[in-house]
Design an enzyme around this catalytic site. Sequence first.
Site, PDB file in Angstrom:
ATOM      1  N   ILE A   1       0.830  -1.128   0.305  1.00  0.00           N
ATOM      2  CA  ILE A   1      -0.082   0.252   0.155  1.00  0.00           C
ATOM      3  C   ILE A   1       0.904   1.196  -0.011  1.00  0.00           C
ATOM      4  O   ILE A   1       1.769   1.346   0.935  1.00  0.00           O
ATOM      5  CB  ILE A   1      -0.938  -0.017   1.080  1.00  0.00           C
ATOM      6  CG1 ILE A   1      -1.926  -1.155   1.276  1.00  0.00           C
ATOM      7  CG2 ILE A   1      -1.699   1.361   1.348  1.00  0.00           C
ATOM      8  CD1 ILE A   1      -2.961  -1.242   2.263  1.00  0.00           C
ATOM      9  N   LEU A   2       0.758   2.237  -0.835  1.00  0.00           N
ATOM     10  CA  LEU A   2       1.518   3.513  -1.149  1.00  0.00           C
ATOM     11  C   LEU A   2       0.898   4.410  -0.121  1.00  0.00           C
ATOM     12  O   LEU A   2      -0.320   4.650  -0.131  1.00  0.00           O
ATOM     13  CB  LEU A   2       1.501   3.699  -2.497  1.00  0.00           C
ATOM     14  CG  LEU A   2       2.160   2.502  -3.195  1.00  0.00           C
ATOM     15  CD1 LEU A   2       1.917   3.347  -4.911  1.00  0.00           C
ATOM     16  CD2 LEU A   2       3.622   2.599  -3.108  1.00  0.00           C
TER      17      LEU A   2
ATOM     18  N   ASN B   1      -3.009   0.958 -12.027  1.00  0.00           N
ATOM     19  CA  ASN B   1      -3.124  -0.494 -11.349  1.00  0.00           C
ATOM     20  C   ASN B   1      -4.082  -1.192 -11.996  1.00  0.00           C
ATOM     21  O   ASN B   1      -5.126  -0.911 -12.541  1.00  0.00           O
ATOM     22  CB  ASN B   1      -3.254  -0.485  -9.774  1.00  0.00           C
ATOM     23  CG  ASN B   1      -3.157  -1.653  -9.246  1.00  0.00           C
ATOM     24  OD1 ASN B   1      -2.432  -2.683  -9.410  1.00  0.00           O
ATOM     25  ND2 ASN B   1      -4.387  -1.922  -8.374  1.00  0.00           N
TER      26      ASN B   1
ATOM     27  N   HIS C   1      -6.378  -4.395 -10.809  1.00  0.00           N
ATOM     28  CA  HIS C   1      -6.976  -4.958  -9.623  1.00  0.00           C
ATOM     29  C   HIS C   1      -7.734  -6.450 -10.319  1.00  0.00           C
ATOM     30  O   HIS C   1      -8.499  -6.188 -10.860  1.00  0.00           O
ATOM     31  CB  HIS C   1      -7.608  -4.253  -8.887  1.00  0.00           C
ATOM     32  CG  HIS C   1      -8.228  -4.692  -7.602  1.00  0.00           C
ATOM     33  ND1 HIS C   1      -7.363  -4.648  -6.613  1.00  0.00           N
ATOM     34  CD2 HIS C   1      -9.402  -5.017  -7.450  1.00  0.00           C
ATOM     35  CE1 HIS C   1      -8.368  -5.620  -5.273  1.00  0.00           C
ATOM     36  NE2 HIS C   1      -9.510  -5.583  -6.015  1.00  0.00           N
TER      37      HIS C   1
ATOM     38  N   THR D   1      -4.709   6.333  -6.402  1.00  0.00           N
ATOM     39  CA  THR D   1      -4.893   7.472  -5.804  1.00  0.00           C
ATOM     40  C   THR D   1      -4.677   7.201  -4.312  1.00  0.00           C
ATOM     41  O   THR D   1      -4.482   5.933  -3.812  1.00  0.00           O
ATOM     42  CB  THR D   1      -6.502   8.095  -5.757  1.00  0.00           C
ATOM     43  OG1 THR D   1      -7.361   7.169  -5.294  1.00  0.00           O
ATOM     44  CG2 THR D   1      -6.830   8.341  -7.084  1.00  0.00           C
TER      45      THR D   1
ATOM     46  N   LEU E   1      -7.457   3.372  -1.453  1.00  0.00           N
ATOM     47  CA  LEU E   1      -6.958   1.942  -2.037  1.00  0.00           C
ATOM     48  C   LEU E   1      -7.905   1.452  -3.130  1.00  0.00           C
ATOM     49  O   LEU E   1      -9.310   1.254  -2.760  1.00  0.00           O
ATOM     50  CB  LEU E   1      -6.718   1.142  -0.627  1.00  0.00           C
ATOM     51  CG  LEU E   1      -6.006  -0.172  -1.237  1.00  0.00           C
ATOM     52  CD1 LEU E   1      -4.753  -0.151  -1.680  1.00  0.00           C
ATOM     53  CD2 LEU E   1      -6.329  -1.251   0.045  1.00  0.00           C
TER      54      LEU E   1
ATOM     55  N   GLN F   1      -7.405 -12.342 -18.787  1.00  0.00           N
ATOM     56  CA  GLN F   1      -8.063 -10.974 -19.366  1.00  0.00           C
ATOM     57  C   GLN F   1      -7.413  -9.940 -18.896  1.00  0.00           C
ATOM     58  O   GLN F   1      -7.441  -8.938 -19.705  1.00  0.00           O
ATOM     59  CB  GLN F   1      -9.735 -10.937 -18.677  1.00  0.00           C
ATOM     60  CG  GLN F   1     -10.723 -11.970 -19.317  1.00  0.00           C
ATOM     61  CD  GLN F   1     -10.582 -11.792 -20.818  1.00  0.00           C
ATOM     62  OE1 GLN F   1     -10.656 -10.982 -21.247  1.00  0.00           O
ATOM     63  NE2 GLN F   1     -10.355 -12.855 -21.328  1.00  0.00           N
TER      64      GLN F   1
HETATM   65  N1  NHR Z   1      -1.530   2.254  -2.932  1.00  0.00           N
HETATM   66  C1  NHR Z   1      -2.584   3.352  -3.099  1.00  0.00           C
HETATM   67  N2  NHR Z   1      -2.234   4.470  -2.462  1.00  0.00           N
HETATM   68  N3  NHR Z   1      -3.635   3.011  -3.766  1.00  0.00           N
HETATM   69  C2  NHR Z   1      -3.818   1.811  -4.343  1.00  0.00           C
HETATM   70  O1  NHR Z   1      -5.068   2.142  -5.265  1.00  0.00           O
HETATM   71  C3  NHR Z   1      -3.066   1.014  -4.568  1.00  0.00           C
HETATM   72  C4  NHR Z   1      -2.081   1.120  -3.669  1.00  0.00           C
HETATM   73  C5  NHR Z   1      -1.041   0.055  -3.607  1.00  0.00           C
HETATM   74  C6  NHR Z   1      -1.157  -1.185  -4.176  1.00  0.00           C
HETATM   75  C7  NHR Z   1      -2.610  -2.552  -5.389  1.00  0.00           C
HETATM   76  C8  NHR Z   1      -3.789  -3.382  -4.594  1.00  0.00           C
HETATM   77  C9  NHR Z   1      -4.295  -4.461  -5.676  1.00  0.00           C
HETATM   78  O2  NHR Z   1      -4.945  -4.187  -6.431  1.00  0.00           O
HETATM   79  C10 NHR Z   1      -2.530  -1.396  -4.884  1.00  0.00           C
HETATM   80  C11 NHR Z   1      -3.217  -0.281  -4.967  1.00  0.00           C
HETATM   81  C12 NHR Z   1      -1.823  -4.326  -1.654  1.00  0.00           C
HETATM   82  C13 NHR Z   1      -2.570  -4.454  -0.708  1.00  0.00           C
HETATM   83  C14 NHR Z   1      -2.281  -4.826   0.662  1.00  0.00           C
HETATM   84  O3  NHR Z   1      -3.248  -4.732   1.559  1.00  0.00           O
HETATM   85  C15 NHR Z   1      -3.916  -3.864  -1.065  1.00  0.00           C
HETATM   86  C16 NHR Z   1      -4.366  -3.706  -2.308  1.00  0.00           C
HETATM   87  C17 NHR Z   1      -3.464  -3.768  -3.348  1.00  0.00           C
HETATM   88  C18 NHR Z   1      -1.978  -4.130  -3.036  1.00  0.00           C
HETATM   89  N4  NHR Z   1      -1.107  -4.829   1.158  1.00  0.00           N
HETATM   90  C19 NHR Z   1      -0.491  -5.067   2.214  1.00  0.00           C
HETATM   91  C20 NHR Z   1       0.320  -3.900   2.842  1.00  0.00           C
HETATM   92  O4  NHR Z   1       0.524  -4.017   4.208  1.00  0.00           O
HETATM   93  C21 NHR Z   1       0.452  -6.133   2.466  1.00  0.00           C
HETATM   94  C22 NHR Z   1      -0.221  -7.557   1.812  1.00  0.00           C
HETATM   95  C23 NHR Z   1       0.791  -8.493   1.200  1.00  0.00           C
HETATM   96  O5  NHR Z   1       1.933  -8.384   1.394  1.00  0.00           O
HETATM   97  O6  NHR Z   1       0.273  -9.645   1.068  1.00  0.00           O
HETATM   98  O7  NHR Z   1       0.906  -3.121   2.182  1.00  0.00           O
HETATM   99  O8  NHR Z   1      -4.332  -5.483  -4.991  1.00  0.00           O
END
Ligand code: NHR
Length: 183
Positions: free
Chosen positions: A79-80, A94, A96, A128, A131, A160
């Site tokens: 997560i960014l 991204n 998803h 953005t 998430l 897909q």
């Molecule tokens: N960051 C922002 N700010 N906004 C988004 O829309 C983002 C993002 C970073 C990643 C991809 C997303 C997906 O399509 C994505 C979208 C990771 C997690 C998560 O929970 C959730 C959604 C996505 C990616 N990550 C955990 C964390 O603590 C770690 C989970 C793991 O390592 O398995 O960062 O799926």
Amino acid sequence: MLALVRDMAAGQHPCTPVLVAANDPNAGGLAKAAALGIPTAAVDHRPFGRDRAAFEAALLRPILAAEPDILCLAGFMRILTPAFSRHFEGRMLNIHPSLLPKYPGLNTHQRALDAGDAEAGCTVHEVTAELDAGPILGQARVPVLPDDTAETLADRVLAQEHRLYPAVLRRFAMGDRVPLMLG
Ligand code: NHR
């Protein structure tokens, strides 16, 4: 990632790959990108512990050096922070594995099966601070079949993803943000 760079190599594409970056030094995409002559960078998030800003500062260095116009997340699982997403807002995509706004976050295929959905799919969206909630740029749909497991459904959706993401990136790079709806 490979579907995107293969499409760029196929010609008549508005983009060229300037960097493939990963937070997992063992990510298979790094070796595949290197084999195609694309510069790579690995920034392991684990040594940074809970300090997401410090991880992102380290990740930002090779990204800024590569001077990309567009960032494409593909299986990027960190997560960014709002600061990072704001820095690239309007030029970070991204893909998803769900039909957003259904099932943001993790375990999307199992959640679709548990809900008894007749359809599943994938979504390309702008990244953005919130998430999986940025503007939707394209979606592709697949049927959910009676004997599906999360794995068989994931495979059908992935096929897909490889079709949708290159098509959306081409349009996005040309300034077209009208959602592309496939299948
Ligand atoms: N960051 C922002 N700010 N906004 C988004 O829309 C983002 C993002 C970073 C990643 C991809 C997303 C997906 O399509 C994505 C979208 C990771 C997690 C998560 O929970 C959730 C959604 C996505 C990616 N990550 C955990 C964390 O603590 C770690 C989970 C793991 O390592 O398995 O960062 O799926």
